[in-house]
Motif scaffolding. Structure first.
Motif, mmCIF file in Angstrom:
data_model
loop_
_atom_site.group_PDB
_atom_site.id
_atom_site.type_symbol
_atom_site.label_atom_id
_atom_site.label_comp_id
_atom_site.label_asym_id
_atom_site.label_seq_id
_atom_site.Cartn_x
_atom_site.Cartn_y
_atom_site.Cartn_z
ATOM 1 N N ASN A 128 -1.268 0.625 0.471
ATOM 2 C CA ASN A 128 -1.457 1.729 -0.480
ATOM 3 C C ASN A 128 -2.828 1.722 -1.152
ATOM 4 O OD1 ASN A 128 1.111 2.988 -0.131
ATOM 5 N ND2 ASN A 128 2.030 1.347 -1.365
ATOM 6 N N GLU A 142 -6.010 3.135 -2.347
ATOM 7 C CA GLU A 142 -6.233 4.541 -2.698
ATOM 8 C C GLU A 142 -7.323 5.181 -1.845
ATOM 9 O OE1 GLU A 142 -7.318 7.341 -6.599
ATOM 10 O OE2 GLU A 142 -6.965 5.183 -6.837
ATOM 11 N N ASN A 150 -6.085 5.620 1.788
ATOM 12 C CA ASN A 150 -5.031 6.620 1.921
ATOM 13 C C ASN A 150 -5.518 8.037 1.653
ATOM 14 O OD1 ASN A 150 -2.058 5.756 2.497
ATOM 15 N ND2 ASN A 150 -2.991 4.035 1.390
#
Length: 301
Positions: free
Chosen positions: A206, A208, A211
């Motif tokens: 995950n 940032e 993603n």
């Protein structure tokens, strides 16, 4: 036994396969990209390293637009010197063995049609995510080629057009897996810009920045899947290429489809998306299937 050759930008992969698609042996050698003579000599050396009396036929997967009826190659993809070269005929004349040749992206689609994820479907679309987007369109259980042999060349489809400059965004670039990995590798300062394994570790954790790029990539991909669903209305889409081995890709495509439908409520299509079963050896299987179909040794379903 059949000799199957997959001509790639970096390596020429080859395998001895039986009529059921079982790989008996396989290997690879660096592709010669210098000139046509050296390129052909590399292919000839692979053929001559096998017992020719045991080879029933040679099946080839190759970049470029391929006229499968004549064996003529046009444009040649990564090998521009292959333009208007009839490699299949030259090999046939040299060795007296039946040869059939097919485009590499279409070979990947044919592998899925023969023994893979779309073998039970009447109509389907296979998308191979790599430096661009290759693959093929299956209609009524057969690969659809089109009048100019360009059916399925979705890399040339556009996402958007600037009416002033007349320039567009192309599916092949927006959905280039290689470019997506490169962008994330650059922003995470990885030494190897092709390190997809590390890039996907960032995505799965995950991160940032990773993603943001990956989500954008999946939105572009889902947009074209929706477009193709309305145009062709296939039973399913099969997604291939190296990154299709990552389960999060299919998960994120489903997320992107849902987001697009939520934001654009006029959408009624619900594409079914699965992963391809074949990856690194897809072109080998597809080239052999094409050989059988073209020689009428295998009944097309």
């Amino acid at each position: 036994m059949y000799l199957v050759i997959d001509i790639g930008g970096t390596f020429v992969k080859y395998a001895q396969m039986d009529a059921s698609g079982k790989i008996i042996s396989k290997g690879k050698r660096p592709t010669s990209t210098t000139n046509l003579t050296e390129f052909k000599n590399r292919i000839y050396s692979i053929i001559e390293d096998h017992e020719l009396s045991e080879i029933k036929g040679i099946a080839i997967s190759c970049p470029g637009t391929i006229d499968v009826d004549t064996g003529m190659i046009y444009y040649g993809g990564s090998f521009p010197f292959l333009h208007e070269v009839n490699l299949a005929k030259e090999i046939e004349d040299k060795y007296g063995i039946d040869v059939r040749i097919e485009n590499d992206g279409k070979c990947a689609a044919l592998a899925e049609l023969w023994l893979g994820s779309v073998k039970e479907a009447k109509d389907s679309v296979v998308l191979i995510l790599g430096s661009g987007v290759g693959g093929g369109i299956i209609i009524d259980g057969k690969l659809h080629r089109g009048v100019n042999l360009s059916a399925g060349e979705v890399s040339y489809c556009m996402n958007n057009i600037n009416p002033e400059t007349k320039t567009g965004q192309f599916f092949g670039l927006d959905c280039s897996a290689v470019e997506m990995v490169r962008r994330i590798a650059a922003i995470k300062k990885l030494e190897d810009p092709t390190d997809g394994e590390t890039v996907f570790e960032y995505i799965k954790q995950n991160d940032e920045e990773a993603n943001t790029i990956f989500n954008e990539y999946c939105i572009y991909l889902a947009t074209q899947i929706l477009n193709l669903q309305y145009i062709l209305d296939p039973e399913l889409f099969a997604i291939g290429g190296g990154i299709s081995a990552q389960p999060i890709l299919l998960e994120r495509i489903q997320w992107a489809l849902a987001e697009l439908k939520k934001t654009n409520p006029m959408h009624v299509a619900s594409p079914k998306v699965v992963a391809c079963e074949f990856r690194n050896d897809a072109n080998l299987y597809g080239a052999l299937y094409h050989f059988f179909v073209s020689k009428e040794k295998l009944v097309v379903k």
